[in-house]
Design an enzyme around this catalytic site. Structure first.
Site, PDB file in Angstrom:
ATOM      1  N   GLY A   1       0.636  -1.267   0.148  1.00  0.00           N
ATOM      2  CA  GLY A   1       0.469   0.100  -0.248  1.00  0.00           C
ATOM      3  C   GLY A   1       0.930   1.283  -0.303  1.00  0.00           C
ATOM      4  N   GLY A   2       0.317   2.074   0.224  1.00  0.00           N
ATOM      5  CA  GLY A   2       0.775   3.725   0.059  1.00  0.00           C
ATOM      6  C   GLY A   2       0.225   4.624  -0.257  1.00  0.00           C
ATOM      7  N   GLY A   3       0.432   6.049   0.104  1.00  0.00           N
ATOM      8  CA  GLY A   3      -1.113   7.087  -0.836  1.00  0.00           C
ATOM      9  C   GLY A   3      -1.488   7.259   0.343  1.00  0.00           C
ATOM     10  N   GLY A   4      -1.721   6.454   1.813  1.00  0.00           N
ATOM     11  CA  GLY A   4      -2.683   6.469   2.458  1.00  0.00           C
ATOM     12  C   GLY A   4      -4.153   5.112   2.353  1.00  0.00           C
TER      13      GLY A   4
ATOM     14  CD  GLU B   1       7.675   6.985   4.056  1.00  0.00           C
ATOM     15  OE1 GLU B   1       6.434   6.306   5.038  1.00  0.00           O
ATOM     16  OE2 GLU B   1       7.042   6.918   2.582  1.00  0.00           O
TER      17      GLU B   1
ATOM     18  CG  ASN C   1       7.381   4.428   0.428  1.00  0.00           C
ATOM     19  OD1 ASN C   1       7.009   3.427   0.436  1.00  0.00           O
ATOM     20  ND2 ASN C   1       6.585   5.936   1.521  1.00  0.00           N
TER      21      ASN C   1
ATOM     22  NE  ARG D   1       5.647   4.468  -3.684  1.00  0.00           N
ATOM     23  CZ  ARG D   1       5.300   5.831  -3.408  1.00  0.00           C
ATOM     24  NH1 ARG D   1       5.830   6.205  -3.549  1.00  0.00           N
ATOM     25  NH2 ARG D   1       4.280   5.599  -1.695  1.00  0.00           N
TER      26      ARG D   1
END
Length: 1514
Positions: A297-300, A406, A422, A424
């Site tokens: 997942g990512g970006g919320g 992070e 991440n 990317r």
């Protein structure tokens, strides 16, 4: 560093300008797609070019103000323009990349192309050095996505979910191969973290711009990254791979031959089922909260917070559905933590550089809102440790490309924990670019070309090195230059902050944003684009910089305040401003839970006053109504239809606004093309509305100007008010559960037919790549309306409810209160108001006519105004007069095919004939005082215009034709010289009877003209003029003796007079004297001689002040003060002669004379109230009756024989009652006839109308009219006159009720003089007072009296009620102050209502009107007697209502009722009805138990007696 940052910002801004994105407003783009196509065998669509030609960009660049900065940066980057091959070779690279496939969309694709084009131009002087191929879904094409326009070409790919396109490795690699690209840029999200993509591309010989597949597998997976971090001894928090107990971690990453973590170790950190997740959470503990995270997942997306097992089980399913196929792990929530990132870049040579970092702690649903850098909350050395740890972590595994490490950081303890890596680029990377001057997408590109990091010019400059040198840099040992800039970024999303940032989708009409030196931004959509349901919700990113955090914050706030997004979507712009201005954010006192806490508590809202929202919504709806109805009418005309029935609805209509569980039923009246009057409850709000070129409404009301935009949506009205967005939901059936998002049904959370509670989630839907639960709005049994997988739009029905308890459903009330909006008037010039009425808009014709003529300065201007109004009236009506309406419309339509709005305007005016006629009639009535007002006769142009009205033939114009004709005839009054000569001729005519001439009604306009003849060269003329003048002034008296003579060279007149309305035997003879002083300068000197001359005519001293004296000043100017001084100096002599009043008459040539009065009762001081009055005027107007109870202030009147006074009650109470007194005399007989009374009353109402505009007159003041008719009436008895008066008042109430109520006329008095004889048979006058008064409670109830005046003072001392016997004798009191009824009436008027008991009089007026209309169509019938009778229903001793009577105004309950018997044309014998009314003067009209009881009992009474009930709220 500062220069590097400035250069980069300038170049980036230049690129934005080149791309047409500088303001993001609708404009012609340089990137307009060129319609070319290349044949290929791709299954994803033809290759299409979308970029501009080179000469276009060259011209654009050199033509901008930024060209110098751009070229300067190019020159500083490279000594000479070179090719890509030369650059790669010079920098130590091994791969030339000329063509890149952008395997992404939205923000990522837009930013990457912009950044790499900017780098190419600055490095090679050619933005086309690198070619870009985009992938585009049908949804992106339809949404007019910005990245498609920016790319050189695009390939259309399947639409729908990203697994069909941007996340589909097979689709990406096939396109890359077919298009012959050198590299693929993955961006973020989609397939950017799928190891299969770099592995497949590597096999095809295509470079993946990012880490290798094995490294991505290790780092890109959040589980693997945690294992790797633990292996590298980076601190971590408890998670499903490390509980801290035996045999459960920390897991060690023993890499296999492929360079990845073995599956058996990986699985130890994974929770594959709900039960495994429950067990992991149990071992970690719920005390601090649990995070459920999808490894991919990512970006919320793919992340949820829970604090109990039930929520965990549900959230686990949501995460599984949100990131399908991804492994899931559990970790403890780190409380009070900051989210700190380190931006890293690694190359194939084993180097890893940390490009500072970012603080991304402001998050909702674990998705970032603001990002900022550098992370100033972390001490410099601690952050350097974090950077080194990130470098070692990535360097050890050979990481290539850009990535982010992070951390969770606790500012209180200065501890940090590894969160994830991440592999990317991230959407917030421009923050790093802004503080380091490094173009990250171009850095990725250069790393992909094999160039070592220490050879990349931007990185070298960051370390203070020569950008063209190639000496190595040890990034673990050397430090970059200090950061001297702070950047804060704000994500612009299509989300609704009022609903916890719920995603929305739809079209975008316009994005208004202007970059400046401190703020820039980019957007993934252009004008007329949109956000589709499969796209990410973010469509824009703003970046603000400054020398410190506070400066950057302020710049961002200002930019957001100036930004505007218009379209179907909701956006968070206003909410972001509120967050940025919170004290916690300013103080940097936030953590990752800060925003979620605010959302949960709803402590931050975009505050807009409810009343402002309601009025703005009404304005928007009213404007849309006018536009839509106008368009519909014009469309019908185009089709050949001639109906005009909808045209009145353009200017008078209703709109309803629903907001905050309240309905607001507005009635709207347009009073001009851009002025609307909104009425709701007791409010009247006048709004001036104009539309800007971009479609926004500028509305002026309440003393402010508001900017309004609106859009009707399936869920309601989305309103933008002064930059704040408000959703005003449509009122839905509570048993229907509807969607508020666009997306797809994932699953229902209850079985079909199961019970669901209010506030409980009942369905999960996927929208904008998020799984969103929707909650029930009521409790009940649910019935599913759709099946999982169904595509839905906002407003679609998802389920139905069988309500558990319908009685508990929230009720929607109807507004009937007071809006907190000040009622300010729109400034409309009087002439514009006249034009608006003539155009068919609704205004008060009477007041407009009065104000229009008050606004002009001379007769010529007044004439032009009236002529213009009459001509416009005639122009419109002449088209319809005598014609069939349909034929007129048909002809107009043919003549105005291209301007059909003209047809609407002409018909709109004609359909308002009643209002327009009232205006013309009011203007014609104003002509009656034209000479008095302007000192000149009516202009010939006005007479000619009035003559044209006679050409109208229709009956509807009858009243105007008659009024115009009368005025034309009356206008034949000659000039001053002619009138003077005519009057002189009459005086010299031997047959003229001066006594009769003094009584003639034709002398009314010439009374003061007589004073001009006092200086005639003919002594006989002077004598006759003076005699006639004195007899005229004292015409209501008997004048037994009168002598004109010259005394000491002064024209003088001595006379005796008596009250004619007193029997002969009781009369007291009084003496009067008139004399002349030639010059004002001699007044004081000669006054004693005049007094002595008067004294010589009297016999001894007078014991009573009964005599009068008038002194004329023949020439010169003087003041009241000078005259008063002379009077006081001779006060004793005046008192000795018994002089009651001295009047000074000052002649002024052709102008009317001035009058000053000096009564003895005031010590011979000048009385300002009598200024301008002839000697007897004060007595005739009975002003003495007013002064006892009222403090009077005189205001201007137009008519010479009319006076207006504002009376304030003499009382110690606050807010003393105010009365406007209009008092006048008339020399014209016929006051007791309908026509005469109406004519005279209308003139009085006109005067009252003008008085209402005076600032001294209160809005709730009472009005009283007194008219004294001087001609004696013969041939009728007082009783006959009283009976006729009843009929006259009934007729006038019927015809003038609206105006009488508007002007608050509570009393009309008429005093007439009836010729009769006394007991001895001698002639005398009987004064009859006719009164129509509301003072007793009934509206304008009539009564009549015979008066008996005092023989000495003339003041009425007693009266007899006509028709009630001779014994009914009472004293005539002065005007009483406000009684209870008047006080209540004033209270009702103050709140814009009518006193309940006055309602009965209005009912009677309505009946009279109905009968008059009926009798006009039949013959042989008359209005029946006792037309209306009412008995009040009063509680008896047993508590039941009975018919009875009580004094009006004594009710203690705010509900009253009557049984009324009304005789109508349908029921001439009468029919009883029960009327129930709310009395707003009791407890402000509120409803309590007592009111409810009366209402119930009255309703019950009506039912039991089978009488129809009528309810009226007063």
């Amino acid at each position: 560093m500062g220069q590097v940052t400035r250069g980069y910002a300038a170049a980036a801004t230049a690129l934005l300008l080149l791309s047409g994105a500088s303001s993001f407003a609708p404009q012609k783009s340089l990137y307009a797609p060129i319609k070319t196509a290349t044949d290929n065998n791709s299954g994803f669509g033809a290759l299409k070019s979308g970029f501009f030609q080179k000469n276009q960009i060259a011209k654009s660049v050199t033509g901008t103000s930024l060209s110098a900065a751009t070229l300067e940066e190019v020159a500083s980057s490279s000594g000479s323009v070179q090719t890509v091959e030369d650059y790669v070779k010079a920098k130590g690279g091994d791969r030339v990349i000329r063509k890149v496939l952008i395997a992404n969309n939205g923000m990522a694709a837009t930013k990457s192309i912009m950044s790499m084009r900017q780098w190419a131009y600055m490095t090679f002087g050619d933005e086309n050095a690198i070619q870009f191929v985009a992938m585009a879904t049908p949804e992106d094409l339809k949404a007019n996505a910005e990245f498609i326009r920016l790319a050189d070409s695009f390939v259309e790919v399947p639409g729908g979910k990203n697994l069909n396109n941007y996340a589909n490795v097979e689709v990406i690699t096939k396109i890359a191969k077919e298009q012959g690209v050198d590299a693929v840029w993955p961006g973020w999200g989609h397939a950017s973290e799928n190891p299969k993509l770099p592995n497949t591309l590597n096999a095809l010989g295509i470079k993946f711009i990012g880490p290798t597949g094995p490294v991505m597998s290790v780092l890109g997976d959040k589980i693997a990254a945690n294992i790797l971090a633990q292996t590298a001894k980076v601190p971590s928090i408890p998670w499903s791979g490390s509980f801290g107990g035996p045999d459960d971690g920390p897991l060690q990453a023993n890499l296999n031959a492929e360079g990845t973590i073995p599956d058996e170790i990986f699985e130890k950190g994974t929770t594959r089922t709900v039960e495994e997740a429950v067990e992991a959470a149990r071992r970690i503990g719920y005390e601090n909260g649990i995070m459920i995270k999808a490894s991919e997942g990512g970006g919320g997306k793919g992340i949820r917070f829970v604090d109990n097992e039930d929520d965990l089980r549900n959230a686990f399913v949501q995460v599984t559905n949100e990131v399908v196929g991804s492994p899931i792990f559990i970790m403890q929530l780190c409380k009070n933590a900051r989210h700190i990132e380190v931006q890293i870049v690694g190359d194939q040579h084993g180097n890893a550089v940390a490009l500072n970092g970012r603080d991304c702690s402001t998050q909702r649903r674990f998705q970032k809102i603001f990002e900022e850098g550098p992370p100033s909350i972390v001490p410099k050395e601690t952050f350097h440790e974090m950077e080194l740890a990130a470098q070692r972590l990535t360097q050890n595994i050979g990481y290539q490309g850009a990535g982010t490490v992070e951390y969770l950081y606790n500012a209180d303890t200065n501890d940090y924990y590894f969160l994830e890596l991440n592999p990317r680029l991230q959407v917030e990377h421009p923050v790093t670019e802004g503080i380091t001057g490094t173009n990250l997408p171009s850095t990725q590109l250069q790393v992909a070309m094999g160039i070592p990091l220490y050879n990349i010019p931007a990185i070298r400059m960051m370390y203070g090195k020569d950008p063209e040198a190639t000496d190595p840099i040890d990034f673990l040992e050397e430090r970059y230059l200090d950061i001297n800039t702070h950047v804060i970024a704000a994500r612009i999303t299509a989300e609704n902050p009022d609903e916890g940032f719920k995603p929305t989708s739809g079209s975008i009409e316009r994005i208004k944003f202007q970059s400046n030196p401190n703020v820039w931004g980019y957007f993934s959509v252009g004008a007329n684009g949109g956000i589709h349901e499969f796209a990410d919700s973010q469509f824009g990113h703003l970046f603000a910089k400054g020398p410190d955090r506070e400066s950057a914050r302020k710049s961002l706030v200002l930019a957001l305040k100036e930004m505007e997004v218009r379209g179907d979507i909701r956006n968070s712009v206003e909410y972001l401003v509120k967050l940025l201005e919170l004290d916690d954010f300013k103080a940097n006192n936030i953590d990752t839970s800060w925003l979620d806490g605010i959302l949960k508590e709803k402590s931050v809202t975009v505050d807009v006053a409810n009343d402002d929202v309601v009025v703005a919504a009404a304005v928007f709806k009213a404007f849309q109504h006018v536009k839509s109805v106008t368009d519909e009418v014009m469309e019908s005309f185009k089709k050949g239809q001639v109906s005009t029935g909808d045209i009145p609805g353009i200017n008078s209509f209703d709109v309803e606004v629903a907001y905050m569980d309240m309905k607001y039923p507005f009635h709207v009246e347009r009073t001009s093309p851009d002025v609307y009057k909104f009425s709701v409850g007791s409010n009247e709000i006048v709004v001036e509305v104009t539309q800007t070129a971009e479609g926004a409404l500028l509305a002026k009301y309440g003393g402010e100007t508001h900017r309004i935009l609106g859009m009707d949506e399936p869920l309601g009205l989305r309103l933008s008010l002064d930059g704040n967005t408000i959703l005003m939901p449509t009122i839905f059936d509570p048993s229907e559960l509807v969607s508020d998002v666009t997306g797809k049904v994932v699953r229902y959370l209850q079985d079909n037919g199961a019970n669901v509670e209010n506030g409980q989630p009942y369905i999960e839907v996927e929208a904008m790549k998020m799984i969103i639960p929707i909650k029930a709005t009521e409790s009940g049994k649910i019935t599913h309306n759709l099946s999982p997988g169904s595509v839905i739009s906002a407003g679609d029905l998802l389920a139905s409810l069988e309500l558990k308890d319908p009685s508990k459903v929230k009720k929607i009330g109807t507004f009937d209160g007071v809006l907190d909006i000040s009622e300010t008037a729109v400034d409309v010039t009087p002439s514009s108001a006249v034009s608006n009425i003539l155009a068919g808009y609704k205004l008060d014709s009477e007041s407009v006519a009065a104000a229009a003529l008050d606004s002009v300065s001379d007769a010529a201007e007044a004439g032009d105004l009236i002529v213009g109004a009459i001509n416009e009236f005639y122009r419109v009506e002449s088209q319809f007069d005598g014609q069939i309406a349909d034929d007129v419309v048909r002809s107009m339509t043919k003549a105005n095919e291209e301007t059909l709005d003209v047809v609407i305007a002409e018909n709109q005016a004609h359909q308002s004939l009643k209002t327009r006629s009232q205006l013309i009639l009011a203007m014609i009535r104003q002509l009656a005082n034209f000479q008095d007002r302007f000192g000149a006769g009516i202009p010939d142009s006005v007479i000619e215009a009035l003559d044209t009205l006679s050409a109208l033939k229709g009956k509807e114009y009858g009243e105007i034709i008659l009024a115009a004709g009368e005025t034309v005839r009356a206008s034949k009054v000659p000039s001053f010289d002619v009138r003077r000569a005519d009057l002189r001729g009459k005086l010299t005519d031997s047959e003229t009877d001066l006594v009769e001439l003094s009584k003639s009604n034709t002398l009314s306009a010439g009374v003061d003209l007589l004073t001009n003849l006092f200086d005639d060269e003919d002594e006989d003329v002077k004598s006759a003029a003076l005699e006639t003048y004195m007899r005229r002034v004292y015409r209501t008296y008997e004048v037994p003796e009168l002598k004109v003579e010259t005394i000491d060279g002064r024209l003088s007149c001595s006379f005796a007079f008596e009250f004619s309305d007193v029997p002969s035997a009781e009369r007291v003879t009084r003496n009067g004297f008139f004399s002349t002083i030639e010059s004002s300068s001699d007044f004081a000197k000669e006054l004693p001689a005049v007094i002595s001359a008067f004294g010589s005519k009297l016999s001894g001293e007078s014991t009573a002040q009964t005599n009068v004296m008038t002194v004329r000043i023949a020439s010169g100017e003087t003041t009241a003060e000078e005259l008063e001084s002379a009077m006081i100096a001779n006060k004793d002599k005046l008192n000795m002669l018994g002089i009651r009043t001295v009047t000074v008459l000052q002649t002024r040539g052709k102008s009317d004379p001035y009058y000053f009065s000096f009564p003895s009762c005031d010590g011979f001081k000048e009385d300002p109230l009598r200024r301008g009055m002839r000697p007897t005027f004060h007595h005739l107007l009975e002003l003495g009756r007013l002064t006892d109870n009222y403090a009077l202030e005189r205001i201007k009147a137009v008519g010479r024989n009319v006076q207006i006074y504002v009376g304030s009650e003499k009382t110690a109470r606050r807010n003393a009652a105010q009365v406007v007194f209009v008092r006048g005399i008339t020399h014209t007989p016929g006051l007791t006839t309908v026509s005469g009374a109406r004519r005279t009353l209308l003139l009085g109402l006109d005067e009252l109308e003008r008085a209402q505009s005076n600032s001294k007159v209160a809005s709730q003041s009472s009005s009283r009219i007194f008219l004294h008719s001087l001609p004696e009436v013969s041939g009728s008895s007082p009783a006959e006159i009283a009976k006729e008066f009843d009929k006259v008042i009934d007729t006038l109430k019927s015809r003038l009720a609206t105006r009488l109520l508007k002007l608050r006329v509570d009393e009309i008095e008429a005093k007439v003089r009836v010729q009769s004889t006394d007991a001895d048979g001698n002639p005398m006058v009987v004064p009859v007072r006719l009164v129509a008064s509301s003072m007793g409670g009934e509206w304008l109830k009539t009564s009549a009296f015979i008066e008996r005046p005092d023989p000495v003072t003339g003041v009425t001392r007693e009266f007899c009620v006509i028709g009630e016997g001779e014994d009914a004798v009472c004293m005539l009191d002065p005007y009483d102050g406000a009684n209870v009824i008047q006080t209540k009436r004033s209270i009702a008027r103050r709140v814009g209502s009518t006193y309940a008991y006055d309602f009965l009089g209005l009912l009677e007026v309505g009946l009279i009107g109905e009968w008059e209309a009926y009798l006009g169509s039949v013959s042989g019938q008359s209005i029946p007697s006792n037309l209306f009778e009412a008995q009040e229903l009063i509680e008896g001793e047993d508590g039941e209502l009975v018919r009875g009577k009580r004094e009006i105004g004594t009710n203690k309950v705010g509900m009253v009722a009557w049984v009324a018997k009304m005789k109508t044309p349908e029921y001439p014998e009468g029919r009883e009805v029960v009327f129930i009314s709310n009395d707003v003067t009791v407890q402000s009209g509120s409803f309590g138990v007592a009111e409810d009881e009366i209402f119930f009992k009255a309703s019950k009474y009506a039912r039991e007696n089978k009488l129809p009930p009528c309810l009226h709220r007063m």
